[in-house]
Design a protein around this motif. Structure first.
Motif, PDB file in Angstrom:
ATOM      1  N   GLU A   1       0.840  -1.194   0.000  1.00  0.00           N
ATOM      2  CA  GLU A   1       0.000   0.000   0.000  1.00  0.00           C
ATOM      3  C   GLU A   1       0.879   1.250   0.000  1.00  0.00           C
ATOM      4  O   GLU A   1       1.925   1.292   0.643  1.00  0.00           O
ATOM      5  N   ASN A   2       0.469   2.229  -0.779  1.00  0.00           N
ATOM      6  CA  ASN A   2       1.186   3.498  -0.947  1.00  0.00           C
ATOM      7  C   ASN A   2       2.471   3.362  -1.754  1.00  0.00           C
ATOM      8  O   ASN A   2       3.269   4.308  -1.806  1.00  0.00           O
ATOM      9  N   GLU A   3       2.674   2.208  -2.387  1.00  0.00           N
ATOM     10  CA  GLU A   3       3.861   2.022  -3.233  1.00  0.00           C
ATOM     11  C   GLU A   3       3.488   1.524  -4.632  1.00  0.00           C
ATOM     12  O   GLU A   3       4.330   1.009  -5.356  1.00  0.00           O
ATOM     13  N   VAL A   4       2.234   1.669  -5.022  1.00  0.00           N
ATOM     14  CA  VAL A   4       1.796   1.171  -6.331  1.00  0.00           C
ATOM     15  C   VAL A   4       2.277   2.129  -7.417  1.00  0.00           C
ATOM     16  O   VAL A   4       1.915   3.312  -7.416  1.00  0.00           O
ATOM     17  N   PRO A   5       3.088   1.659  -8.367  1.00  0.00           N
ATOM     18  CA  PRO A   5       3.631   2.545  -9.404  1.00  0.00           C
ATOM     19  C   PRO A   5       2.661   2.728 -10.571  1.00  0.00           C
ATOM     20  O   PRO A   5       1.687   1.980 -10.723  1.00  0.00           O
ATOM     21  N   GLU A   6       2.948   3.715 -11.388  1.00  0.00           N
ATOM     22  CA  GLU A   6       2.206   3.915 -12.627  1.00  0.00           C
ATOM     23  C   GLU A   6       2.696   2.923 -13.669  1.00  0.00           C
ATOM     24  O   GLU A   6       3.880   2.584 -13.714  1.00  0.00           O
ATOM     25  N   ALA A   7       1.781   2.458 -14.510  1.00  0.00           N
ATOM     26  CA  ALA A   7       2.162   1.559 -15.598  1.00  0.00           C
ATOM     27  C   ALA A   7       2.732   2.360 -16.756  1.00  0.00           C
ATOM     28  O   ALA A   7       2.312   3.499 -17.010  1.00  0.00           O
TER      29      ALA A   7
ATOM     30  N   ARG B   1      -1.853  -3.588  -8.206  1.00  0.00           N
ATOM     31  CA  ARG B   1      -2.808  -3.424  -7.113  1.00  0.00           C
ATOM     32  C   ARG B   1      -2.074  -3.425  -5.785  1.00  0.00           C
ATOM     33  O   ARG B   1      -0.964  -3.982  -5.663  1.00  0.00           O
ATOM     34  N   ALA B   2      -2.679  -2.804  -4.810  1.00  0.00           N
ATOM     35  CA  ALA B   2      -2.075  -2.709  -3.483  1.00  0.00           C
ATOM     36  C   ALA B   2      -2.526  -3.860  -2.600  1.00  0.00           C
ATOM     37  O   ALA B   2      -3.664  -4.323  -2.684  1.00  0.00           O
ATOM     38  N   VAL B   3      -1.609  -4.316  -1.756  1.00  0.00           N
ATOM     39  CA  VAL B   3      -1.925  -5.280  -0.701  1.00  0.00           C
ATOM     40  C   VAL B   3      -1.297  -4.761   0.586  1.00  0.00           C
ATOM     41  O   VAL B   3      -0.369  -3.934   0.554  1.00  0.00           O
ATOM     42  N   PRO B   4      -1.771  -5.200   1.731  1.00  0.00           N
ATOM     43  CA  PRO B   4      -1.142  -4.774   2.991  1.00  0.00           C
ATOM     44  C   PRO B   4       0.348  -5.110   3.001  1.00  0.00           C
ATOM     45  O   PRO B   4       0.771  -6.146   2.456  1.00  0.00           O
ATOM     46  N   LEU B   5       1.140  -4.233   3.591  1.00  0.00           N
ATOM     47  CA  LEU B   5       2.587  -4.446   3.623  1.00  0.00           C
ATOM     48  C   LEU B   5       2.934  -5.798   4.236  1.00  0.00           C
ATOM     49  O   LEU B   5       3.843  -6.490   3.749  1.00  0.00           O
ATOM     50  N   ALA B   6       2.220  -6.209   5.274  1.00  0.00           N
ATOM     51  CA  ALA B   6       2.519  -7.504   5.913  1.00  0.00           C
ATOM     52  C   ALA B   6       2.365  -8.648   4.929  1.00  0.00           C
ATOM     53  O   ALA B   6       3.140  -9.614   4.954  1.00  0.00           O
TER      54      ALA B   6
ATOM     55  N   PHE C   1       8.121  -4.405  -9.935  1.00  0.00           N
ATOM     56  CA  PHE C   1       7.726  -5.374  -8.912  1.00  0.00           C
ATOM     57  C   PHE C   1       8.954  -5.985  -8.241  1.00  0.00           C
ATOM     58  O   PHE C   1       9.047  -6.042  -7.004  1.00  0.00           O
ATOM     59  N   ALA C   2       9.912  -6.445  -9.041  1.00  0.00           N
ATOM     60  CA  ALA C   2      11.114  -7.059  -8.479  1.00  0.00           C
ATOM     61  C   ALA C   2      11.887  -6.053  -7.632  1.00  0.00           C
ATOM     62  O   ALA C   2      12.413  -6.396  -6.560  1.00  0.00           O
ATOM     63  N   ALA C   3      11.934  -4.803  -8.095  1.00  0.00           N
ATOM     64  CA  ALA C   3      12.627  -3.771  -7.327  1.00  0.00           C
ATOM     65  C   ALA C   3      11.954  -3.553  -5.974  1.00  0.00           C
ATOM     66  O   ALA C   3      12.632  -3.358  -4.953  1.00  0.00           O
ATOM     67  N   ALA C   4      10.617  -3.597  -5.952  1.00  0.00           N
ATOM     68  CA  ALA C   4       9.893  -3.431  -4.686  1.00  0.00           C
ATOM     69  C   ALA C   4      10.185  -4.587  -3.733  1.00  0.00           C
ATOM     70  O   ALA C   4      10.391  -4.384  -2.528  1.00  0.00           O
TER      71      ALA C   4
END
Length: 375
Positions: free
Chosen positions: A258-264, A277-282, A324-327
């Motif tokens: 959440e709060n880290e979803v990038p633009e395509a 899409r965002a998911v909880p950090l946990a 995604f891999a970078a995240a």
């Protein structure tokens, strides 16, 4: 397929007998003569997961086809498994992509061994699934609706699928394409698509897949295309996913905290751009506990193009894969994106696992498994 109960010589005879009747056995002239027989300890199939819905009313024998008082079963996955005599520590669980089925991993469109047989010969237990609401798991508690173009018959999409899978620009193949150059291979490719019988739902699919991992135990997940999203979500729901090998994930959302979803990266035709899409950090952090590798093939555009829709779509997906891999790595994980042309492997389509060089791709995957102590 061969089984063993100390009857090896008899079974080898039967193997030869079956191949004398290729129309019955499915044996192909493409089978290499030096391939060793596949010896199985067991095989089988079952349904996993799912839900039920009971219709209001009272069942009546006089109206036995009426839904009143009856229960609909659906939303489960179908699993076919094969286990060799001396399997490696971790089984491989294969998740197909959109509008596909477990056939993705079976024989190639030109009759060669697919990943099912290739990895059985390498002594891996293999589990092939049809995700909920498709293929042999076609029962659904929700109607397909009209929003998914791949939930209908007839399916007028041969040129669409040819282009999006980067075989070439219909009817021409890319010059370096690893797709088999025969009319029958193309016929088999076009007949591999499977319509959805219910609403497409990555959460329903990942729920069933997580239950499969809980049943099987620790295993490696191998996904393709839209199955990538199912795979990411599955790893947030069970501790038994020990690694993910994703072949060209895309077509459904990559997940981010959440709060880290990038633009395509934008595409010439907006509907084909990558999704996130965002998911909880946990939940996302569970992906950082396992090794992940993403493989992408050839003929992906370097810049936006209207002339090559498939190349343009996968440019956006490839860009999102790297984000995604970078995240994952930014949060302490171990994810790698491998672009095959950059390591000297050329011409692969969206279906890397069934291209002409699929054994080379399998060797690459097995080396990654070995390097990560997963075999």
């Amino acid at each position: 397929m061969l089984f063993t109960h100390n009857l090896r010589s008899a079974l080898l005879f039967l193997s030869g007998l079956f191949c004398m009747f290729p129309l019955i056995s499915g044996c192909s002239a493409n089978i290499e003569p030096d391939e060793k027989p596949i010896i199985l300890k067991t095989q089988g199939s079952f349904a996993i997961g799912g839900t039920t819905v009971t219709h209001d009313g009272t069942f009546s024998n006089e109206n036995f086809l009426d839904p009143k008082g009856q229960t609909a079963y659906g939303d489960h996955a179908y699993v076919f498994y094969q286990i060799p005599l001396k399997p490696h520590k971790y089984p491989l669980i294969f998740q197909h992509g959109g509008a596909q089925s477990k056939r993705t991993w079976e024989s190639t469109v030109d009759g060669r061994d697919g990943f099912q047989n290739i990895f059985l010969r390498k002594n891996y237990a293999v589990y092939l699934i049809d995700q909920p609401r498709i293929g042999e798991a076609g029962l659904s508690t929700q109607p397909a609706g009209t929003t998914n173009p791949y939930a209908q018959n007839p399916l007028y999409a041969d040129k669409t699928l040819y282009t999006l899978c980067r075989i070439g620009d219909f009817p021409n193949q890319f010059a370096n394409s690893q797709f088999p150059r025969t009319e029958e291979a193309l016929n088999q490719f076009q007949r591999s698509w499977t319509p959805y019988t219910g609403e497409l739902d990555d959460d329903v699919s990942s729920n069933a897949l997580a239950l499969l991992f809980d049943k099987v135990g620790p295993a490696v997940l191998v996904s393709h295309s839209m199955g990538g999203s199912v795979g990411w979500l599955t790893a947030t729901k069970t501790d038994n996913v020990k690694a993910i090998v994703a072949f060209e994930p895309g077509g459904s959302p990559f997940i981010f905290p959440e709060n880290e979803v990038p633009e395509a990266a934008p595409t010439a035709y907006p509907p084909i751009a990558a999704q996130a899409r965002a998911v909880p950090l946990a939940d996302f952090l569970r992906l950082t506990k396992i090794p992940i590798v993403l493989y992408y093939g050839d003929n992906i555009a370097d810049k936006m193009t209207k002339e090559h829709i498939g190349m343009d779509k996968w440019r956006s997906e490839f860009d999102m894969a790297k984000k995604f891999a970078a995240a994952v790595n930014r949060h302490g994980g171990n994810a790698a994106v491998i672009h095959l042309p950059e390591i000297g492997i050329y011409g692969n389509t969206h279906f890397l696992m069934s291209d002409l060089n699929n054994k080379e791709i399998a060797e690459l995957m097995e080396k990654w498994l070995h390097d990560n102590k997963l075999n």
